[in-house]
Write an enzyme that holds these catalytic residues in place. Structure first.
Site, PDB file in Angstrom:
ATOM      1  CD  GLU A 124      -9.150   4.568  -3.628  1.00 29.78           C
ATOM      2  OE1 GLU A 124      -9.998   3.912  -3.019  1.00 29.78           O
ATOM      3  OE2 GLU A 124      -8.546   5.539  -3.129  1.00 29.78           O
ATOM      4  CG  ASP A 125      -6.304   7.239  -6.074  1.00 29.17           C
ATOM      5  OD1 ASP A 125      -6.978   7.612  -5.083  1.00 29.17           O
ATOM      6  OD2 ASP A 125      -5.163   6.778  -5.962  1.00 29.17           O
TER       7      ASP A 125
ATOM      8  NE  ARG B  39      -5.718  11.892  -6.258  1.00 30.39           N
ATOM      9  CZ  ARG B  39      -6.396  11.364  -5.245  1.00 30.39           C
ATOM     10  NH1 ARG B  39      -7.506  11.872  -4.837  1.00 30.39           N
ATOM     11  NH2 ARG B  39      -5.965  10.252  -4.637  1.00 30.39           N
TER      12      ARG B  39
ATOM     13  CE  LYS C 153      -6.881   3.087  -1.741  1.00 28.82           C
ATOM     14  NZ  LYS C 153      -7.022   3.945  -0.561  1.00 28.82           N
TER      15      LYS C 153
ATOM     16  CG  ASP D 120     -10.974   4.981  -0.160  1.00 29.14           C
ATOM     17  OD1 ASP D 120     -11.426   5.029   0.988  1.00 29.14           O
ATOM     18  OD2 ASP D 120      -9.822   4.593  -0.435  1.00 29.14           O
ATOM     19  CG  ASP D 121      -9.554   9.077  -3.403  1.00 30.15           C
ATOM     20  OD1 ASP D 121      -8.544   8.716  -2.783  1.00 30.15           O
ATOM     21  OD2 ASP D 121      -9.944   8.516  -4.446  1.00 30.15           O
TER      22      ASP D 121
ATOM     23  CG  ASN E 204      -1.341   9.173   1.131  1.00 32.91           C
ATOM     24  OD1 ASN E 204      -0.665   9.227   2.140  1.00 32.91           O
ATOM     25  ND2 ASN E 204      -2.643   8.988   1.161  1.00 32.91           N
TER      26      ASN E 204
ATOM     27  CE1 TYR F  92      -4.110   1.668   0.336  1.00 32.40           C
ATOM     28  CE2 TYR F  92      -3.316   2.546   2.416  1.00 32.40           C
ATOM     29  CZ  TYR F  92      -4.245   2.535   1.405  1.00 32.40           C
ATOM     30  OH  TYR F  92      -5.312   3.387   1.467  1.00 32.40           O
TER      31      TYR F  92
HETATM   32  O1  LIG Z   1      -4.253   5.278  -1.098  1.00 24.29           O
HETATM   33  C1  LIG Z   1      -4.012   5.930  -0.057  1.00 24.29           C
HETATM   34  O2  LIG Z   1      -3.027   5.769   0.652  1.00 24.29           O
HETATM   35  C2  LIG Z   1      -5.024   6.953   0.393  1.00 24.29           C
HETATM   36  C3  LIG Z   1      -5.787   7.447  -0.756  1.00 24.29           C
HETATM   37  O3  LIG Z   1      -6.866   6.992  -1.064  1.00 24.29           O
HETATM   38  C4  LIG Z   1      -5.133   8.427  -1.634  1.00 24.29           C
HETATM   39  O4  LIG Z   1      -4.115   9.019  -1.256  1.00 24.29           O
HETATM   40  O5  LIG Z   1      -5.651   8.603  -2.738  1.00 24.29           O
HETATM   41 MG   LIG Z   2      -7.236   7.166  -3.109  1.00 25.28          MG
END
Ligand SMILES: O=C([O-])CC(=O)C(=O)O
Ligand SMILES: [Mg+2]
Length: 579
Positions: free
Chosen positions: A270-271, A180, A198, A293-294, A435, A127
């Protein structure tokens, strides 16, 4: 070929059944799926069932393995010990990542056993931060595909593509379009590392069966010139589709998912980039079980840390003033959940509670004078104030008790900024959430040093403990991975069909409730990851309880003890015996 595929995508007889034999009429092609018992050489190469040297004498006889393995029989514990030793020999985190991925492809249960038993050591490998580097280099380290790739080439045929995935009973999809990835920007198709990572945590931390997890990358191109020119790039070599073309493609995807898996499939976004993330969530939250999630996961984990931190900072949430650097998905998502929580607790309308929360973006403090030019998701935060064009001046003007970084840009909490926070507050709370580690707004060491050890600090990616003036400080990891595995598991185990904001608040409170006096004494506002399975069970239970209360849970009757029920449903990676 072309005409056959066209026929398949528009079945005439069998209703919505592209490949199935049962419903297809005789003029339609079907796929001859077979189900076979794995044995012998194939069994050793099936990651789901392979146990390597742990096959017993009886299993070696019954499953035609004699001679295919050396004589010794190892326990799973011994295998685990051996693998941890070999992983620890690599100095470079990316090599550890590759070793872990190879293990996942070879022996799934052993992979999860390692991850669960050594979670604090291996989380930074599978991760953040290492997964970020893996995505950047995905084309070069790519050996075998993981997950499902849906590119613009598959337009009009997404349902067919979903049918190609070997597992039928999927419960959770994590999907990215790679625009992203963490704070690293557009990594196109190579973002696949994120849904894969994830979902590994969905299983290891949350207890969802690995076979029920489906990682998906939607490839609509990339605007990353470096990747477009990289000979090893694995995605479509074109610039990103946008506007109507993009939304039509996503709509085909969302429709195909619901058609194929039904109402209870959880889709975790996600992202995605800001300009799509808010719109997709708003569009699909009323018709699908979706979770961003973001926006929502990050909001819930940060709110949990804030609730817990009140023990150290004093006062109630409504007594604090919040300043964010970064007004994207994480920043505005957290801000909105804080405002909602304060409103619920004080009965003050959310329009009022928002006024204690300020955001700074790349153009400075978000104020009413900028309202005309702001994107929709920033507008609720445009309070009355004269223009302020940098973070330090914003800190001085707003006088926050809590400073949160969600900008995706590293090194922005400078010494002056941290000192200003420490000057105004006995115990300032600072969260550097971006991150991976390279994008963190400041390091733990900097925050403790510049505040003379008074800061309560948390970050998105892990930082080591730091001793200041003889006192050991343990920084919190305010990462959405505390929340999404338990949150998603709670939805899945209760058969919930829609996500509601109150479930996010329930998850925050459940997480905060896991912080004990012993943790507070070390400056911690999150419980240790070593306890994450227990934590996830509590989060799942609270989320499910809220879902039952709201009437959106379909697993009836409601189990009386939801924590016990959660624990009993969780996947465990111990080897099974084969008959
Ligand atoms: O993935 C991770 O560590 C946390 C997150 O969702 C991101 O930074 O987009
Ligand atoms: Mg994310």
């Amino acid at each position: 070929m072309e005409s056959v595929l066209k026929d398949l995508s528009t079945p005439t007889g069998g209703v919505e059944d592209v490949y199935g034999e049962d419903c297809a009429t005789e003029d339609q092609c079907i796929t001859p799926w077979t189900i076979a018992v794995s044995s012998g050489y194939n069994l050793l190469r099936d990651p789901r069932y392979n146990k390597g040297l742990a096959f017993t004498e009886r299993e070696r006889d019954a499953h035609y393995l004699r001679g295919l393995l050396p004589p010794v029989i190892s326990s799973q514990e011994l295998q685990e010990k051996k693998l941890m030793q070999s992983i620890r020999q690599y100095d470079v985190p990316l090599h550890k990542y590759v070793a872990m991925m190879e293990l996942e492809e070879r022996n799934e249960r052993l992979f999860y056993k390692l991850l669960i038993d050594n979670v604090e050591e291996l989380l930074p490998i599978v991760y953040t931060p290492t997964v970020g580097e893996a995505c950047q280099k995905y084309g070069s380290i790519f050996k075998r595909p993981q997950g499902l790739y849906i590119s613009l080439n598959e337009k009009g045929r997404i349902l067919e593509v979903l049918k190609n995935w070997p597992e039928k009973s999927i419960q959770v999809i994590v999907v990215t379009d790679g625009e992203r990835i963490l704070g690293l920007g557009d990594l196109g198709c190579q973002g696949m590392g994120i849904p894969v990572g994830k979902l590994a945590l969905y299983t290891a931390l949350g207890g969802v069966r690995p076979s029920a997890c489906l990682p998906i990358t939607i490839d609509v191109g990339t605007n990353n010139e470096k990747l477009l020119n990289d000979e090893f790039y694995i995605g479509l070599r074109q610039r990103r589709a946008t506007g109507q073309e993009y939304y039509d493609f996503l709509h085909e995807f969302m429709s195909a998912v619901k058609q194929n898996y039904g109402e209870k499939i959880l889709v975790q976004f996600e992202d995605f980039a800001n300009h799509n993330a808010f719109e997709l969530l708003a569009k699909y939250r009323t018709s699908h079980l979706v979770f961003n999630d973001d926006i929502q996961g990050t909001a819930s984990v940060v709110l949990a840390g804030l609730i817990a931190s009140l023990k150290l900072l004093g006062g109630a949430l409504c007594d604090h003033t919040f300043l964010f650097l970064g007004a994207g998905e994480a920043g505005t998502g957290i801000a909105e959940l804080i405002a909602l929580e304060i409103s619920n607790k004080t009965k003050i309308p959310v329009e009022e509670t928002r006024k204690k929360i300020w955001l700074v973006d790349s153009k400075g403090l978000i104020v009413s004078g900028r309202k005309e030019t702001l994107q929709a998701f920033k507008k609720p935060w445009a309070h009355e104030h004269e223009p302020v064009n940098n973070l330090l001046d914003a800190v001085k003007a707003v006088k926050p008790t809590v400073l949160i970084g969600t900008s995706g840009t590293g090194r922005t909490f400078t010494k002056e900024v941290v000192e200003a926070m420490a000057c105004m507050n006995k115990r300032p709370l600072i969260m550097a959430l971006s991150n991976p580690t390279s994008q963190a707004e400041c390091t733990a060491e900097e925050a403790y040093t510049w505040s003379e050890g008074r800061v309560v600090f948390a970050s998105g990616s892990p930082f080591p403990s730091f001793e200041y003036d003889g006192k050991l400080n343990i920084p919190g990891q305010a990462n959405n991975c505390y929340i999404f595995p338990g949150f998603g598991f709670g939805l899945v185990m209760s058969g919930t069909i829609r996500v509601h904001d109150d479930m996010l608040l329930a998850a925050s409170e459940a997480l905060a409730a896991q912080v004990t006096e012993e943790h507070y004494a070390k400056g911690m506002i999150y419980p240790p990851f070593a306890d994450i399975r227990k934590i996830s069970a509590h989060i799942a239970a609270s989320v499910a309880a809220k879902a039952y209360e709201l009437g959106v849970a379909t697993r009836l009757p409601r189990p009386a003890d939801l924590v016990k029920y959660a624990e009993s449903c969780m996947y465990t990676p111990n080897y099974r015996s084969y008959r």
